[in-house]
Each structure stands twice: as structure tokens, then as C-alpha cells.
Write a protein that holds these residues in place. Structure first.
Motif, PDB file in Angstrom:
ATOM      1  N   ARG A   1      -4.837  52.327  62.690  1.00  0.00           N
ATOM      2  CA  ARG A   1      -5.587  53.180  61.767  1.00  0.00           C
ATOM      3  C   ARG A   1      -6.150  52.324  60.635  1.00  0.00           C
ATOM      4  NH1 ARG A   1      -2.295  58.450  60.137  1.00  0.00           N
ATOM      5  NH2 ARG A   1      -4.361  58.905  59.287  1.00  0.00           N
ATOM      6  N   LEU A   2      -7.429  52.522  60.355  1.00  0.00           N
ATOM      7  CA  LEU A   2      -8.068  51.766  59.283  1.00  0.00           C
ATOM      8  C   LEU A   2      -7.912  52.475  57.949  1.00  0.00           C
ATOM      9  CD1 LEU A   2     -11.451  50.505  60.801  1.00  0.00           C
ATOM     10  CD2 LEU A   2      -9.214  49.417  60.825  1.00  0.00           C
ATOM     11  N   ARG A   3      -7.720  51.674  56.908  1.00  0.00           N
ATOM     12  CA  ARG A   3      -7.761  52.215  55.561  1.00  0.00           C
ATOM     13  C   ARG A   3      -9.220  52.554  55.231  1.00  0.00           C
ATOM     14  NH1 ARG A   3      -4.303  47.856  55.543  1.00  0.00           N
ATOM     15  NH2 ARG A   3      -5.962  46.455  54.871  1.00  0.00           N
ATOM     16  N   PRO A   4      -9.455  53.512  54.321  1.00  0.00           N
ATOM     17  CA  PRO A   4     -10.839  53.964  54.062  1.00  0.00           C
ATOM     18  C   PRO A   4     -11.827  52.837  53.787  1.00  0.00           C
ATOM     19  CG  PRO A   4      -9.283  55.425  52.978  1.00  0.00           C
ATOM     20  CD  PRO A   4      -8.471  54.308  53.556  1.00  0.00           C
ATOM     21  N   TRP A   5     -11.425  51.854  52.960  1.00  0.00           N
ATOM     22  CA  TRP A   5     -12.355  50.784  52.606  1.00  0.00           C
ATOM     23  C   TRP A   5     -12.611  49.817  53.763  1.00  0.00           C
ATOM     24  CZ3 TRP A   5     -15.848  49.815  48.998  1.00  0.00           C
ATOM     25  CH2 TRP A   5     -15.823  50.591  47.843  1.00  0.00           C
ATOM     26  N   GLN A   6     -11.749  49.850  54.788  1.00  0.00           N
ATOM     27  CA  GLN A   6     -11.972  48.974  55.945  1.00  0.00           C
ATOM     28  C   GLN A   6     -13.142  49.452  56.810  1.00  0.00           C
ATOM     29  OE1 GLN A   6      -7.816  48.930  57.491  1.00  0.00           O
ATOM     30  NE2 GLN A   6      -7.981  46.715  57.360  1.00  0.00           N
ATOM     31  N   TRP A   7     -13.474  50.748  56.709  1.00  0.00           N
ATOM     32  CA  TRP A   7     -14.613  51.256  57.476  1.00  0.00           C
ATOM     33  C   TRP A   7     -15.941  50.748  56.915  1.00  0.00           C
ATOM     34  CZ3 TRP A   7     -14.190  53.123  62.111  1.00  0.00           C
ATOM     35  CH2 TRP A   7     -13.005  53.773  62.502  1.00  0.00           C
ATOM     36  N   VAL A   8     -15.960  50.428  55.621  1.00  0.00           N
ATOM     37  CA  VAL A   8     -17.213  49.988  54.990  1.00  0.00           C
ATOM     38  C   VAL A   8     -17.733  48.684  55.603  1.00  0.00           C
ATOM     39  CG1 VAL A   8     -18.306  49.300  52.818  1.00  0.00           C
ATOM     40  CG2 VAL A   8     -16.671  51.209  52.853  1.00  0.00           C
ATOM     41  N   PRO A   9     -16.912  47.611  55.687  1.00  0.00           N
ATOM     42  CA  PRO A   9     -17.428  46.386  56.297  1.00  0.00           C
ATOM     43  C   PRO A   9     -17.795  46.535  57.765  1.00  0.00           C
ATOM     44  CG  PRO A   9     -15.076  46.177  55.814  1.00  0.00           C
ATOM     45  CD  PRO A   9     -15.560  47.400  55.132  1.00  0.00           C
ATOM     46  N   VAL A  10     -17.069  47.393  58.496  1.00  0.00           N
ATOM     47  CA  VAL A  10     -17.421  47.644  59.900  1.00  0.00           C
ATOM     48  C   VAL A  10     -18.813  48.253  59.988  1.00  0.00           C
ATOM     49  CG1 VAL A  10     -16.854  48.980  61.968  1.00  0.00           C
ATOM     50  CG2 VAL A  10     -15.026  47.854  60.662  1.00  0.00           C
ATOM     51  N   GLY A  11     -19.080  49.234  59.112  1.00  0.00           N
ATOM     52  CA  GLY A  11     -20.409  49.853  59.089  1.00  0.00           C
ATOM     53  C   GLY A  11     -21.493  48.874  58.667  1.00  0.00           C
ATOM     54  N   LEU A  12     -21.185  48.025  57.682  1.00  0.00           N
ATOM     55  CA  LEU A  12     -22.167  47.035  57.229  1.00  0.00           C
ATOM     56  C   LEU A  12     -22.467  46.008  58.320  1.00  0.00           C
ATOM     57  CD1 LEU A  12     -20.981  46.420  53.544  1.00  0.00           C
ATOM     58  CD2 LEU A  12     -23.143  47.446  54.274  1.00  0.00           C
TER      59      LEU A  12
ATOM     60  N   ILE B   1     -26.271  41.285  54.616  1.00  0.00           N
ATOM     61  CA  ILE B   1     -25.578  42.563  54.822  1.00  0.00           C
ATOM     62  C   ILE B   1     -24.207  42.312  55.438  1.00  0.00           C
ATOM     63  CG2 ILE B   1     -25.617  44.736  56.114  1.00  0.00           C
ATOM     64  CD1 ILE B   1     -28.707  44.618  55.901  1.00  0.00           C
ATOM     65  N   ILE B   2     -24.161  41.439  56.441  1.00  0.00           N
ATOM     66  CA  ILE B   2     -22.888  41.137  57.121  1.00  0.00           C
ATOM     67  C   ILE B   2     -21.944  40.387  56.185  1.00  0.00           C
ATOM     68  CG2 ILE B   2     -21.854  39.817  59.019  1.00  0.00           C
ATOM     69  CD1 ILE B   2     -24.473  40.478  60.596  1.00  0.00           C
ATOM     70  N   TRP B   3     -22.474  39.434  55.414  1.00  0.00           N
ATOM     71  CA  TRP B   3     -21.626  38.699  54.464  1.00  0.00           C
ATOM     72  C   TRP B   3     -21.037  39.635  53.410  1.00  0.00           C
ATOM     73  CZ3 TRP B   3     -25.772  34.320  53.979  1.00  0.00           C
ATOM     74  CH2 TRP B   3     -25.589  33.405  55.010  1.00  0.00           C
ATOM     75  N   LEU B   4     -21.831  40.613  52.954  1.00  0.00           N
ATOM     76  CA  LEU B   4     -21.312  41.596  51.999  1.00  0.00           C
ATOM     77  C   LEU B   4     -20.135  42.344  52.611  1.00  0.00           C
ATOM     78  CD1 LEU B   4     -21.434  43.201  49.346  1.00  0.00           C
ATOM     79  CD2 LEU B   4     -23.179  44.666  50.411  1.00  0.00           C
TER      80      LEU B   4
END
Length: 305
Positions: free
Chosen positions: A118-129, A269-272
């Protein structure tokens, strides 16, 4: 801890330096380079197994299930190596570096899909980016950055398999190269008999570099295994960007590969996403350590979970 960091930096530096090494071999067909890399890696790794007196244990550990697992990992590793070497010799160093930048995020997605993590909420952000960055690069390139994706996914799935593999790093790598040894040697012998083999025929420098392919492949793998035993995964996670950063800088600054505005945007975008991923992982690891220390202080015993 210091030794662990030394081993990790050595491993990632050597992986980054492989760009230069394979550029020296640019006149050799990439499949011949892979054949030599597999063959000499097997001989080098088996020599270590024998010197350490572990040959009997190595053979005893082999069974049908273990062979099945490592046949899959050997194929994945061969595809990864073949794609990487071809990309370097064909002047796609920057695109190859992108594959190893996004690999950690691919590993996160694979963990969710196959390991039910299970991912923590902020872990979804880099995956989306990362997905957004790849989509942008696809549109700007006019094609999918397939080199990056093949490298990221083959190494990601390879890591997923090795996570639960029954052999340690040395024995596992020896078995993988053993599985591919006969096909690799058979191919190299065929090329030599056809008069197109580079070994010996292309001069002593090329012959030496091909002979050392196993050494330069195995040493960073062994350093990585030692580092993983000595330092936290969060530290490894930060240091792992050393290798693709070296590849990227070599591609742009030394080998003068094109890097226009659209690529800056896509990579940016990916580096962010990677910055967010690294900071979030570090903070989560620090908080977990503080909670563990607090639990130990309160109860006198470390927590069970």
C-alpha cells in the motif's frame, strides 16, 4: 556504515562508468558484447564461488523450482543488458539514463500490483508525475521512449523476482550467467567461425576490454550486495541516482547528445517526481526510526512489528 556507503558509491559509480566502457567498444556488435559479458561474468563469478569454498553448496541449492525462477531472471537480465549496451553504442545514452531514473517508481508500482503493498498518499504523486513525464516525452519525441521503458521494467521485474529468490546475490548471479553461458558461447563461436568475431581479430585493446567484461559487470554487483547488507534502504534509495546522473551528464556533456527544451521539460517532470519520492521516503524512514526509539525507551524493549 561508512563501509556500506563506500560499497554503494563504488557500485553506482562503476555502473555509471559503464557508459564509457561500452563506448570504447562501439565498433563491436552489441550482441557480441553481451555474449562476452555473460560468458566472462559466469567464469569470474564461479571462480569466486570456488575460491570461497561454496561450490558444493551452490550445486546442492539447485532444484527444479530454483532453476525455473532463475531462468526467468536470466532472460530479464539478458534483455536489460542487451538493450542497455545497444543504446550506449547507438548514441542513446540520455534515453538509457531515463530508464534508470524512473526504475524506482516502476518498482513501487510493481510492489503495489504484485506484492499488495500500500502506498502512502504522497507516494502516488511521483508515480503520477513519472507517467506524465513519459507521456510528454512520447508526444514530443513522436514515439514511445521504449529504451527507457524496457530498461526500467525489465530491471524492475528482475528486482521483484530477486526479492523472493532462494539464492544469495553471488550464487544467484552465478546461476543466471550459467543459464545463459552455453547460448552465449555458442553464439560467439559461430561469429568467430564466420570471420566476423571481434575477439582477437579486432586488436589487443578490444580483446582485453571484452575479456574484462565479466570483471566490470560482477564487481559492482558484489559491491551492491555488500552495501545492501550494511546501510538502510533509504540511504541506498538516495545513492542510486548517482549512476543515471553520471550517464545523463556523460551523454549530454561528453557525447554531445541532443537535449532540447522538450526533453528538459519531460525530464524535469520526472526529476520533480523523484525529488518528492526521495524526500517522502527519507521522512517516512526517519519517523519510523523515531517511533522505534520511542517504543524502546518506553518499554525497554524494541517493538515487535
Amino acid at each position: 556504515m561508512k563501509k556500506g556507503i563506500f560499497y554503494a558509491v563504488t557500485a553506482y559509480f562503476l555502473w555509471g562508468f559503464l557508459v564509457v566502457y561500452f563506448k570504447w567498444l562501439h565498433a563491436v556488435p552489441s550482441m557480441q558484447i553481451i555474449g562476452h559479458r555473460i560468458a566472462w561474468s559466469f567464469l569470474f563469478l564461479m571462480a569466486i564461488v570456488i575460491i570461497r569454498g561454496e561450490l558444493k553448496d551452490f550445486w546442492k541449492s539447485l532444484n527444479r523450482k530454483t532453476l525455473g525462477i532463475f531462468i526467468i531472471s536470466a532472460v530479464l537480465l539478458t534483455v536489460n543488458w542487451s538493450t542497455y549496451v545497444w543504446a550506449i553504442t547507438a548514441d542513446y545514452v540520455v534515453e538509457a539514463s531515463l530508464g534508470y531514473f524512473i526504475n524506482p517508481l516502476v518498482s513501487v508500482v510493481l510492489g503495489v500490483v504484485f506484492m499488495r503493498e500500500r502506498l502512502r498518499p504522497w507516494q502516488w504523486v511521483p508515480v503520477g508525475l513519472a507517467a506524465l513525464g513519459v507521456a510528454y516525452l512520447t508526444i514530443s519525441y513522436g514515439r514511445l521512449p521504449w529504451i527507457s521503458l524496457v530498461l526500467a521494467f525489465t530491471f524492475g521485474v528482475y528486482g521483484l523476482i530477486k526479492k523472493t529468490a532462494p539464492l544469495n546475490s553471488l550464487h544467484g548471479n552465478a546461476l543466471e550467467t550459467l543459464i545463459m553461458f552455453l547460448p552465449a558461447v555458442g553464439y560467439l563461436i559461430f561469429e568467430q567461425t564466420q570471420g566476423v568475431g571481434a575477439y582477437i581479430n579486432a586488436g589487443w585493446m578490444i580483446t582485453l576490454l571484452l575479456s574484462l567484461a565479466g570483471f566490470v559487470t560482477a564487481i559492482p554487483l558484489l559491491c551492491f550486495a555488500e552495501a545492501a547488507r550494511r546501510i538502510p534502504l533509504s540511504t541506498m534509495g538516495i545513492l542510486q541516482y548517482l549512476s543515471p546522473t553520471m550517464q545523463f551528464l556523460l551523454g549530454v556533456l561528453v557525447y554531445q547528445e541532443a537535449f532540447d527544451t522538450s526533453r528538459w521539460i519531460g525530464f524535469g517532470i520526472i526529476w520533480l517526481g523523484l525529488i518528492i519520492f526521495t524526500v517522502e521516503s527519507w521522512l517516512a524512514s526517519r519517523n519510523a526510526s523515531q517511533l522505534a526509539v520511542g517504543s524502546t525507551d518506553l518499554s525497554g524493549q524494541p517493538p515487535l512489528s
